[in-house]
Scaffold this motif. Sequence first.
Motif, PDB file in Angstrom:
ATOM      1  N   GLU A 145       0.837  -1.200   0.000  1.00  0.00           N
ATOM      2  CA  GLU A 145       0.000   0.000   0.000  1.00  0.00           C
ATOM      3  C   GLU A 145       0.872   1.250   0.000  1.00  0.00           C
ATOM      4  OE1 GLU A 145      -4.258  -1.141   1.899  1.00  0.00           O
ATOM      5  OE2 GLU A 145      -2.747  -0.501   3.353  1.00  0.00           O
ATOM      6  N   THR A 146       0.227   2.388  -0.242  1.00  0.00           N
ATOM      7  CA  THR A 146       0.923   3.676  -0.277  1.00  0.00           C
ATOM      8  C   THR A 146       0.541   4.504   0.936  1.00  0.00           C
ATOM      9  OG1 THR A 146       1.036   3.719  -2.691  1.00  0.00           O
ATOM     10  CG2 THR A 146       1.264   5.827  -1.552  1.00  0.00           C
TER      11      THR A 146
ATOM     12  N   LYS B  59       4.855   1.598   0.101  1.00  0.00           N
ATOM     13  CA  LYS B  59       5.405   2.698  -0.684  1.00  0.00           C
ATOM     14  C   LYS B  59       5.121   3.986   0.079  1.00  0.00           C
ATOM     15  CE  LYS B  59       5.362   4.404  -5.473  1.00  0.00           C
ATOM     16  NZ  LYS B  59       4.726   4.202  -6.805  1.00  0.00           N
TER      17      LYS B  59
ATOM     18  N   HIS C 250      -1.399  11.787  -7.281  1.00  0.00           N
ATOM     19  CA  HIS C 250      -2.144  11.077  -8.313  1.00  0.00           C
ATOM     20  C   HIS C 250      -1.261  10.766  -9.520  1.00  0.00           C
ATOM     21  CE1 HIS C 250      -6.274  12.442  -6.623  1.00  0.00           C
ATOM     22  NE2 HIS C 250      -6.001  11.199  -6.259  1.00  0.00           N
TER      23      HIS C 250
ATOM     24  N   THR D 247       0.914   7.742  -8.612  1.00  0.00           N
ATOM     25  CA  THR D 247       0.221   6.476  -8.328  1.00  0.00           C
ATOM     26  C   THR D 247      -0.775   6.108  -9.418  1.00  0.00           C
ATOM     27  OG1 THR D 247      -1.477   7.631  -7.020  1.00  0.00           O
ATOM     28  CG2 THR D 247       0.459   6.791  -5.822  1.00  0.00           C
ATOM     29  N   ASP D 248      -0.619   6.713 -10.606  1.00  0.00           N
ATOM     30  CA  ASP D 248      -1.535   6.452 -11.735  1.00  0.00           C
ATOM     31  C   ASP D 248      -2.984   6.702 -11.344  1.00  0.00           C
ATOM     32  OD1 ASP D 248       0.563   5.692 -13.475  1.00  0.00           O
ATOM     33  OD2 ASP D 248       0.536   3.644 -12.672  1.00  0.00           O
TER      34      ASP D 248
ATOM     35  N   ALA E 105      -3.472   7.650  -2.075  1.00  0.00           N
ATOM     36  CA  ALA E 105      -2.826   7.046  -0.906  1.00  0.00           C
ATOM     37  C   ALA E 105      -3.811   6.167  -0.147  1.00  0.00           C
ATOM     38  CB  ALA E 105      -2.287   8.127   0.023  1.00  0.00           C
TER      39      ALA E 105
END
Length: 329
Positions: free
Chosen positions: A141-142, A166, A201, A204-205, A209
């Motif tokens: 996960e971010t 990440k 954005h 992360t495409d 988050a």
Amino acid sequence: MHAITIPEPGGPEALVWAEVPDPVPAEGEVLVEVVASAVNRADLLQRQGFYNPPPGSSPYPGLECSGRITALGPGVSGWSVGDEVCALLVGGGYAEKVAVPVGQLLPVPEGVDLVTAAALPEAICTVWSNVFMIAHLRPGETLLVHGGASGIGTTAIQLAKAVGAKVAVTAGGPEKLARCAELGADILIDYREQDFVEELHKATDGAGADVILDIVGAKYLERNVNALAVNGRLAIIGLQGGVKGELNLAALLGKRAAITATTLRSRPLHEKAAIVAAVREHVWPLISEGTIRPVIHTTVPMEDAAEGHRALDSGSHVGKVLLLAPQRD
């Protein structure tokens, strides 16, 4: 003993090193002779008169310390006089001695010196409880960390990377962002020059988050929700950007997102003890093996605590500011 007192709220000059009565450990407490404490933003608020300690607790600032146990209160087992420890406190760390509930004691991790250990309890307990125990950050996960160069931020980066997440950070300027990158941050956002929602954005495409650790509060509320991924979790731990904000609930509903807000200081003893126990189990081995290390900005004598507060007030610090207590022969 001596402690930093606050006769009248104000600027850093309001901090006065004065002689005060020695604390006496109560049932389930130990007395710690303090070697070092650390400056936290809550201490600045207390100095200004905005964050008074809970009733019955020490009136002196200081939410963490390291030192040696010098006395055991009634009913204490598992600890001995002479043990080197660090501790999460409700207050009283800016002093030569402090009484600590045993549930908030931690042994000094292997490979960490006693002074540096003072930088560990508050930041690690805050990050672990919010990011992992409440927001349940998972591998892959971010995590977005606001204030990535702060004591909280530098801790959050390392812990998140250690579990395989990440990490995105916001910080002010290329020098602070470079320090965050050295600790493992993957996405670097200069909040002075860039919009963190847009940059996140892009990186992360468009996903956003999964977890956001926020020290800003109202000023970032709407943008934080916009930056969240579907099923994202926003953990608010600070209010540097104000206490009242507007929120589009439809945006929150559309993302099936959650918002939590916590403070550590006011939690009951059993909750703090549970957090400390989890930190000892999950984080202390990572520190002992060198995966996580506290970042120290500077150290100053405790009697000059005003200088430590000025360092935090300036916003130029990276990591923790430590206060060194006078040592007896």
